[in-house]
Design a protein around this motif. Structure first.
Motif, PDB file in Angstrom:
ATOM      1  N   HIS A  71      44.108 119.800 122.123  1.00  0.00           N
ATOM      2  CA  HIS A  71      43.579 120.275 120.840  1.00  0.00           C
ATOM      3  C   HIS A  71      44.281 119.579 119.678  1.00  0.00           C
ATOM      4  N   ALA A  72      45.607 119.462 119.759  1.00  0.00           N
ATOM      5  CA  ALA A  72      46.379 118.841 118.679  1.00  0.00           C
ATOM      6  C   ALA A  72      46.003 117.369 118.507  1.00  0.00           C
ATOM      7  N   VAL A  73      45.835 116.665 119.614  1.00  0.00           N
ATOM      8  CA  VAL A  73      45.490 115.247 119.536  1.00  0.00           C
ATOM      9  C   VAL A  73      44.113 115.059 118.907  1.00  0.00           C
ATOM     10  N   ASP A  74      43.178 115.960 119.165  1.00  0.00           N
ATOM     11  CA  ASP A  74      41.828 115.859 118.599  1.00  0.00           C
ATOM     12  C   ASP A  74      41.789 116.204 117.110  1.00  0.00           C
ATOM     13  N   HIS A  75      42.692 117.087 116.642  1.00  0.00           N
ATOM     14  CA  HIS A  75      42.525 117.655 115.312  1.00  0.00           C
ATOM     15  C   HIS A  75      43.642 117.355 114.322  1.00  0.00           C
ATOM     16  N   TYR A  76      44.832 117.043 114.776  1.00  0.00           N
ATOM     17  CA  TYR A  76      45.959 116.941 113.854  1.00  0.00           C
ATOM     18  C   TYR A  76      46.738 115.644 114.030  1.00  0.00           C
ATOM     19  N   PHE A  77      47.484 115.283 112.931  1.00  0.00           N
ATOM     20  CA  PHE A  77      48.441 114.191 112.978  1.00  0.00           C
ATOM     21  C   PHE A  77      47.721 112.911 113.401  1.00  0.00           C
ATOM     22  N   SER A  78      48.367 112.024 114.151  1.00  0.00           N
ATOM     23  CA  SER A  78      47.710 110.802 114.619  1.00  0.00           C
ATOM     24  C   SER A  78      47.961 110.643 116.106  1.00  0.00           C
ATOM     25  N   ARG A  79      47.024 109.988 116.794  1.00  0.00           N
ATOM     26  CA  ARG A  79      47.199 109.754 118.229  1.00  0.00           C
ATOM     27  C   ARG A  79      48.429 108.894 118.470  1.00  0.00           C
ATOM     28  N   ARG A  80      48.627 107.894 117.601  1.00  0.00           N
ATOM     29  CA  ARG A  80      49.804 107.037 117.731  1.00  0.00           C
ATOM     30  C   ARG A  80      51.085 107.851 117.573  1.00  0.00           C
ATOM     31  N   GLY A  81      51.086 108.792 116.626  1.00  0.00           N
ATOM     32  CA  GLY A  81      52.258 109.638 116.430  1.00  0.00           C
ATOM     33  C   GLY A  81      52.559 110.494 117.648  1.00  0.00           C
ATOM     34  N   PHE A  82      51.513 111.053 118.259  1.00  0.00           N
ATOM     35  CA  PHE A  82      51.725 111.858 119.453  1.00  0.00           C
ATOM     36  C   PHE A  82      52.249 111.000 120.608  1.00  0.00           C
ATOM     37  N   ALA A  83      51.763 109.748 120.704  1.00  0.00           N
ATOM     38  CA  ALA A  83      52.279 108.851 121.736  1.00  0.00           C
ATOM     39  C   ALA A  83      53.767 108.609 121.539  1.00  0.00           C
ATOM     40  N   MET A  84      54.204 108.435 120.296  1.00  0.00           N
ATOM     41  CA  MET A  84      55.617 108.231 120.003  1.00  0.00           C
ATOM     42  C   MET A  84      56.440 109.470 120.349  1.00  0.00           C
ATOM     43  N   VAL A  85      55.930 110.634 119.991  1.00  0.00           N
ATOM     44  CA  VAL A  85      56.651 111.885 120.279  1.00  0.00           C
ATOM     45  C   VAL A  85      56.857 112.058 121.784  1.00  0.00           C
ATOM     46  N   SER A  86      55.821 111.793 122.560  1.00  0.00           N
ATOM     47  CA  SER A  86      55.941 111.949 124.019  1.00  0.00           C
ATOM     48  C   SER A  86      57.002 111.003 124.579  1.00  0.00           C
ATOM     49  N   ALA A  87      57.077 109.774 124.050  1.00  0.00           N
ATOM     50  CA  ALA A  87      58.072 108.812 124.524  1.00  0.00           C
ATOM     51  C   ALA A  87      59.484 109.259 124.165  1.00  0.00           C
ATOM     52  N   LEU A  88      59.671 109.735 122.951  1.00  0.00           N
ATOM     53  CA  LEU A  88      61.003 110.192 122.529  1.00  0.00           C
ATOM     54  C   LEU A  88      61.441 111.415 123.325  1.00  0.00           C
ATOM     55  N   PHE A  89      60.512 112.290 123.651  1.00  0.00           N
ATOM     56  CA  PHE A  89      60.824 113.480 124.448  1.00  0.00           C
ATOM     57  C   PHE A  89      61.281 113.075 125.846  1.00  0.00           C
ATOM     58  N   LEU A  90      60.596 112.089 126.442  1.00  0.00           N
ATOM     59  CA  LEU A  90      60.974 111.623 127.773  1.00  0.00           C
ATOM     60  C   LEU A  90      62.343 110.962 127.753  1.00  0.00           C
ATOM     61  N   ALA A  91      62.644 110.204 126.692  1.00  0.00           N
ATOM     62  CA  ALA A  91      63.954 109.571 126.564  1.00  0.00           C
ATOM     63  C   ALA A  91      65.066 110.618 126.458  1.00  0.00           C
ATOM     64  N   MET A  92      64.827 111.660 125.693  1.00  0.00           N
ATOM     65  CA  MET A  92      65.805 112.736 125.570  1.00  0.00           C
ATOM     66  C   MET A  92      66.069 113.403 126.910  1.00  0.00           C
ATOM     67  N   ASN A  93      65.001 113.592 127.685  1.00  0.00           N
ATOM     68  CA  ASN A  93      65.145 114.237 128.983  1.00  0.00           C
ATOM     69  C   ASN A  93      65.990 113.392 129.935  1.00  0.00           C
ATOM     70  N   ALA A  94      65.775 112.073 129.936  1.00  0.00           N
ATOM     71  CA  ALA A  94      66.579 111.184 130.773  1.00  0.00           C
ATOM     72  C   ALA A  94      68.043 111.239 130.353  1.00  0.00           C
ATOM     73  N   GLY A  95      68.266 111.362 129.050  1.00  0.00           N
ATOM     74  CA  GLY A  95      69.647 111.492 128.576  1.00  0.00           C
ATOM     75  C   GLY A  95      70.308 112.758 129.090  1.00  0.00           C
ATOM     76  N   LEU A  96      69.569 113.845 129.172  1.00  0.00           N
ATOM     77  CA  LEU A  96      70.113 115.090 129.737  1.00  0.00           C
ATOM     78  C   LEU A  96      70.499 114.911 131.200  1.00  0.00           C
ATOM     79  N   LEU A  97      69.715 114.146 131.943  1.00  0.00           N
ATOM     80  CA  LEU A  97      70.029 113.905 133.352  1.00  0.00           C
ATOM     81  C   LEU A  97      71.299 113.071 133.503  1.00  0.00           C
ATOM     82  N   VAL A  98      71.527 112.132 132.593  1.00  0.00           N
ATOM     83  CA  VAL A  98      72.787 111.381 132.601  1.00  0.00           C
ATOM     84  C   VAL A  98      73.964 112.346 132.451  1.00  0.00           C
TER      85      VAL A  98
END
Length: 410
Positions: A71-98
């Protein structure tokens, strides 16, 4: 008029290669992380059930957030922005595993499962972001070809990610694997930042539940979309043996994590060969029947792999299963793109993600449960047989899918 492969790559200032760069970096990061997590947990527990719980830990937050992400991708912000957010979230998660590797404790396994749950939230954004950007970049007549290219690049990540992840765990350490996974995810964020795509929203934002309901009604009323999603969901749910590969490598083949990496990469190798072929020779005629036959072939491969006791033969069988899976994935993605209105791509992609993406994790849980109840080998054979049953039911219950020609959707 369909563009050539070279024209597709150069279209809109080489936007498609930039999008593919984002996708492959995300796949590499995720695959390396999950190979390390699987080995990490099995090393601590030596229990196939614990491998099944990895899937459950990821699928619950994924399913809980995917529809809202669409819903958010269809209606709010930008698709490119959501792609960036997902990448940063995954990077943070890998850092937690370290951090978890460097500071182990009595509840290490629980903390690892917690990071897997966070990965589920990140994945909920990846698919809607990629699919909506894909539709903005690729002309409608060229979607089948571009899907083949995209699938091939995706499979490159599935080959390289598990192989490198297994080698790093075996010859370096788990924390090195997690560190590189974090760096790759950051690279994905940078790739998304460099993507320049004009985004037009021709519809006003809807209330979240009304928006989600609209997407669900569209899928439920469109037989070719619903049947294709259900077919793949149940095939992966019952037929996937990937979650049990650490147990096969450790207990049956008696090898280390480097053997796991190669085995995990085998299906992707078969899929990339098929993806390259289908990029040049899209299946426009009898597409539905080819989809059903490919899923049946996948189920037969799972039965053969479960009965196999030779490591290199197992690699070959999994490579063939990847070829079957590639035909299914490319056809399903093309059906989804061609049959979905532009204003609903985020929500339909999210629904598709729940059907397909979550089935991998639920399949991992199902494999772990049946492995505990039946034993490792019988659980994989049982899953392959159930996949064949699903194909048979779909053949008779979904005539529109069975008789589908993609050329009719253009």
């Amino acid at each position: 008029m369909s563009l050539s492969i070279r024209q597709i790559l150069a279209h809109q200032g080489y936007a498609f290669p930039k999008l593919l760069t984002y996708r492959i970096l995300m796949v590499l990061s995720y695959q390396m992380m999950m190979v390390a997590i699987g080995w990490h947990i099995y090393e601590l527990t030596h229990d196939p059930w614990s491998l099944g719980l990895i899937g459950l830990a990821e699928v619950i937050p994924y399913m809980g957030s995917a529809l809202f992400a669409g819903h958010a991708v269809d209606h709010y912000f930008s698709r490119r922005g959501f792609a960036m957010v997902s990448a940063l979230f995954l990077a943070m998660n890998a850092g937690l595993l370290v951090w978890i590797v460097q500071y182990p404790g009595a509840h290490t396994v629980t903390w690892i499962y917690a990071t897997v749950a966070l990965t589920g939230f990140a994945r909920a954004l990846i698919s809607p972001s990629y699919n909506t950007l894909f539709a903005l970049i690729i002309p409608r007549a060229s979607i089948a070809k571009a899907s083949g290219i995209g699938s091939s690049m995706f499979q490159v990540g599935l080959i390289v990610g598990p192989a490198i992840g297994g080698l790093l765990v075996g010859f370096a350490d788990k924390y090195v694997t997690y560190e590189i996974s974090a760096i790759l995810a950051l690279g994905g964020a940078i790739a998304a930042l460099g993507l320049r795509v004009k985004e037009h929203r021709s519809h006003a934002p809807m209330q979240v539940f009304a928006s989600i309901g609209e997407g669900l009604r569209f899928v439920s009323r469109t037989q070719v979309v619903l049947a294709a999603q259900l077919l793949d969901m149940f095939a992966v749910l019952f037929g996937g043996a990937v979650a049990m590969l650490p147990a096969f490598v450790h207990d049956i083949y008696q090898m280390g994590p480097e053997g796991l990496g190669v085995l995990r990469a085998a299906p992707a190798f078969g899929a990339i060969v098929t993806g390259i072929w289908l990029a040049k020779h899209p299946i426009h005629k009898h597409s539905g029947r080819w989809l059903l036959l490919a899923v049946a072939g996948f189920g037969l491969c799972m039965i053969a792999f479960g009965l196999c006791r030779t490591y290199w033969l197992g690699i070959l069988i999994l490579a063939i299963s990847g070829m079957m899976d590639a035909v299914s994935v490319i056809l399903r993605q093309t059906i989804l793109q061609l049959a979905t209105p532009d204003g609903m791509r985020g929500r339909v992609s999210a629904i598709n993600g729940i059907f397909i993406g979550s089935s991998n994790e639920l399949g991992a849980f199902e494999s772990g449960l049946t492995a505990r109840l039946m034993g490792l080998v019988p659980s994989v054979v049982f899953g392959g047989c159930m996949t064949l049953l699903v194909v048979g039911v779909t053949w008779f219950k979904a005539p529109k899918l069975r008789n589908l020609h993609l050329v009719d959707l253009h």
